[in-house]
Design an enzyme around this catalytic site. Structure first.
Site, PDB file in Angstrom:
ATOM      1  NE  ARG A 281       6.147  -4.922   1.236  1.00 10.78           N
ATOM      2  CZ  ARG A 281       5.154  -5.801   1.636  1.00 10.78           C
ATOM      3  NH1 ARG A 281       5.417  -7.169   1.420  1.00 10.78           N
ATOM      4  NH2 ARG A 281       3.852  -5.210   1.837  1.00 10.78           N
TER       5      ARG A 281
ATOM      6  CB  SER B 102      -5.865  -1.030  -4.605  1.00 14.31           C
ATOM      7  OG  SER B 102      -5.003  -1.147  -5.368  1.00 14.31           O
TER       8      SER B 102
ATOM      9  N   PRO C  75      10.597  -0.864   6.155  1.00 11.45           N
ATOM     10  CG  PRO C  75      10.131   0.891   7.531  1.00 11.45           C
ATOM     11  CD  PRO C  75      11.012   0.306   6.697  1.00 11.45           C
ATOM     12  CB  SER C  76       5.273  -3.080   4.776  1.00 14.62           C
ATOM     13  OG  SER C  76       3.996  -2.804   4.063  1.00 14.62           O
ATOM     14  N   GLY C  77       4.606   0.112   4.241  1.00 10.44           N
ATOM     15  CA  GLY C  77       3.636   1.053   4.605  1.00 10.44           C
ATOM     16  C   GLY C  77       2.389   0.574   4.676  1.00 10.44           C
TER      17      GLY C  77
ATOM     18  CB  ALA D 126       9.038  -2.732  -9.948  1.00  8.26           C
TER      19      ALA D 126
HETATM   20  C1  16G Z   1       0.698   1.324  -1.832  1.00  9.17           C
HETATM   21  C2  16G Z   1       1.160   2.405  -2.616  1.00  9.17           C
HETATM   22  C3  16G Z   1       1.935   1.850  -3.536  1.00  9.17           C
HETATM   23  C4  16G Z   1       3.348   1.160  -2.970  1.00  9.17           C
HETATM   24  C5  16G Z   1       2.551  -0.050  -2.075  1.00  9.17           C
HETATM   25  C6  16G Z   1       3.818  -0.361  -1.210  1.00  9.17           C
HETATM   26  C7  16G Z   1      -0.119   4.225  -3.616  1.00  9.17           C
HETATM   27  C8  16G Z   1      -1.607   4.580  -4.198  1.00  9.17           C
HETATM   28  N1  16G Z   1       0.019   2.900  -3.457  1.00  9.17           N
HETATM   29  O1  16G Z   1      -0.090   0.222  -2.514  1.00  9.17           O
HETATM   30  O2  16G Z   1       2.513   2.914  -4.324  1.00  9.17           O
HETATM   31  O3  16G Z   1       4.008   0.384  -3.994  1.00  9.17           O
HETATM   32  O4  16G Z   1       1.697   0.674  -0.999  1.00  9.17           O
HETATM   33  O5  16G Z   1       3.300  -1.373  -0.345  1.00  9.17           O
HETATM   34  O6  16G Z   1       0.537   5.084  -2.981  1.00  9.17           O
HETATM   35  P1  16G Z   1       4.188  -1.716   1.023  1.00  9.17           P
HETATM   36  O7  16G Z   1       4.902  -0.304   1.725  1.00  9.17           O
HETATM   37  O8  16G Z   1       3.620  -2.445   1.927  1.00  9.17           O
HETATM   38  O9  16G Z   1       5.539  -2.261   0.280  1.00  9.17           O
HETATM   39 ZN    ZN Z   2      -4.734  -0.151  -7.289  1.00  9.05          ZN
END
Ligand code: 16G
Ligand code: ZN
Length: 538
Positions: A515, A63, A507-509, A380
């Site tokens: 965050r 991505s 927690p970030s995924g 967003a």
């Molecule tokens: C991934 C997710 C997106 C989410 C982002 C959050 C998919 C296809 N993509 O990019 O939806 O907004 O993670 O990231 O599910 P974070 O957990 O690091 O904030």
């Molecule tokens: Zn993407």
């Protein structure tokens, strides 16, 4: 066996961190991913067998990550993300240290899930990749994994956007188009877009000027070029198509939305023009305009605004088609996450729409949106789409042909065209862009007029590096902290000090961070609130 032979050729490098399927598949530096992708090839073939021979998708992309990263994710028969029940299996096989333990895990899983391995059913996996240089060899690794399962074949679609691959999987399985190809994707998008344009009432039909699209130096550039040639009167200029710079480097939807500055290749000469950014695999879309004398600042038109535009249009058209005498009243639901700007939620509520919140991550929003006749979801950050139920589409098809009264029939045709244009499998920057363009033309709106639907509340996002992000546990769609104890009380006590204050931590995924998001009536207040709360989790 063939599996044992090929598995021993794809062993994980020693000393790398444990991989996790996470919110959106495995992602890491491309150099460590060969064995992971090989193993996910096996998983995809097994999934195809378990779903009675349905076509499964396997996409190689990271991505909006930097060009040296790559990743892999799987699409289920309906084109949506891999079912969450299979994620633990994905994690365990990705991290198996040697071929013997890998094969043992597979055998256990096959038994538990009753997967028919007798070769009676054929398994099909559709493969795609973005433009990353590591993509080709990773697709090869996936093919080795797929073909080590008896009776399984991999079909390579080459370089495609993530949403194109999901669309093809869906079309092959559910739209009764076993031969669905990329060409069909382009045909359906361009035909339904033209249909929406042809249905614009003559009086509001006016030029809205050209659009410039930043394609993140990724796969979106060449694909948008194809659409542009099919819709030769569509006034769009393509920038950052790949030749101008490096994938995702100071370009693309993620950069523009997070940094709120112009992408590379944009500047003062673009003031006043409608601009858009895609991300590296073209599943996110944001719009923006360049501020004059603004030192590369932009006015951002984010996923919440796209959602609001779509919701407004759908609601308008629906109110033309339906009336109180219809016994069937379609249910419309709008799905957001805690990151949605509070002003957007207020606007949607004022439109009379039901707004529901889910945790961050496309799979959660998508699942929720499926509960409605028309489910509209957006993050967003610009990922979102519109889902239509089968029952609603049947009803609509009927209205389209039998409804008396030109305007009613036209509104039904417009909604039908939206259901064909928008990608029902996953958020899609290209089809989303065409729908935004069609609606703006329908309304005769400039990008500024659109941006005035509501005014975003000032907000601030921060990230805090922590030793163990899993120590933070949230509930209520990530708006409340459950653990560690006491934190939520402290956040609430800080938040109430600020007019229109709202704040949450999660927690970030995708990264080893926690965050923080804060919103308030002024930028200073939002910054201050975010900073104070960040100190609480540090
Ligand atoms: C991934 C997710 C997106 C989410 C982002 C959050 C998919 C296809 N993509 O990019 O939806 O907004 O993670 O990231 O599910 P974070 O957990 O690091 O904030
Ligand atoms: Zn993407």
């Amino acid at each position: 066996s063939t599996l044992l032979q090929s598995a021993s050729r794809f062993l994980p490098p020693k000393g790398i961190n444990k991989l996790s399927y996470g919110t959106a598949g495995f992602r890491a530096d491309a150099s460590v991913l060969q064995s992971t992708v090989f193993r996910i090839g096996i998983l995809a073939a097994l999934r195809s067998l378990q779903t009675g021979g349905a076509v499964i998708g396997l996409m190689i992309t990271a991505s909006h990550n930097k060009v040296s990263d790559n990743g892999v994710k799987v699409a289920d028969p309906g084109g949506e993300m891999l079912t969450q029940d299979w994620e633990p299996f994905a994690d365990s096989i990705a991290n198996a240290p040697d071929s013997e333990s890998l094969i043992q895990l597979i055998n256990e899983f096959v038994k538990k899930e009753n997967i028919p391995l007798d070769g009676a059913k054929a398994a099909t996996v559709l493969l795609g990749r973005d433009t990353r240089p590591s993509g080709e060899s990773l697709v090869e690794a996936a093919k080795h994994g797929i073909s080590s399962v008896i009776g399984a074949v991999g079909n390579d679609m080459g370089v495609v956007t993530t949403p194109q691959l999901h669309w093809m999987v869906r079309a092959k399985n559910t739209d009764m188009k076993p031969s669905a190809s990329e060409l069909d994707y382009f045909d359906q998008a361009s035909t339904s877009f033209r249909c929406l344009i042809d249905l614009i009432p003559k009086k509001s039909h006016q030029g809205i000027g050209k659009l410039i699209v930043d394609c993140a130096n990724g796969v979106g550039g060449e694909k948008l070029q194809v659409l542009k040639e099919k819709l030769n009167w569509l006034d769009v200029e393509i920038r950052n198509s790949g030749k101008e710079g490096i994938l995702n480097e100071q370009v693309g939807a993620d950069y523009v939305q997070k940094e709120k500055v112009v992408p590379q290749g944009f500047g003062p000469h673009d003031v006043g023009i409608r601009c858009a950014s895609l991300d590296g695999d073209a599943d996110r879309l944001v719009y923006f305009t360049v501020i004059s004398n603004g030192n590369n600042q932009i006015k951002l038109v984010d996923g919440d605004k796209i959602l609001s535009l779509f919701a407004l249009f759908i609601k308008d058209q629906l109110s033309i088609v339906t009336d109180d005498t219809n016994e069937y009243q379609p249910r419309v639901g709008v799905v957001q996450t805690a990151y949605a700007n509070g002003a957007s939620t207020k606007y949607l509520n004022q439109l009379g729409l039901q707004v529901i919140f889910t945790p961050t991550g496309v799979k959660y929003l998508h699942e929720k949106a499926h509960e409605y006749d028309i489910g509209i979801y957006f993050e967003a950050n610009g990922h979102g789409t519109i889902l239509f139920s089968g029952q609603f589409l049947c009803w609509l098809e009927d209205r389209k042909s039998t409804e008396k009264g030109m305007e009613k029939q036209n509104a039904a045709k417009r909604l039908w065209a939206v259901s064909k244009l928008i990608n029902q499998a996953v958020g899609d920057a290209l089809s989303g862009l065409l729908l935004v363009e069609a609606i703006l033309q329908h309304m005769g709106w400039s990008v500024d007029k659109w941006n005035e639907l509501y005014h975003d509340l000032p907000s601030r996002q921060l990230k805090v590096k922590v030793a163990d992000r899993t120590a933070v546990v949230t509930t209520n769609a990530e708006t409340i902290v459950e653990k560690p104890p006491g934190i939520q009380e402290a956040i609430t006590a800080l938040t109430v000090k600020y007019p229109q204050g709202r704040c949450f931590v999660r927690p970030s995924g995708t990264e080893d961070v926690v965050r923080v998001y804060a919103e308030a009536n002024t930028q200073e207040a939002a910054d201050e609130l975010a900073t104070c709360v960040a100190k609480l989790v540090d």
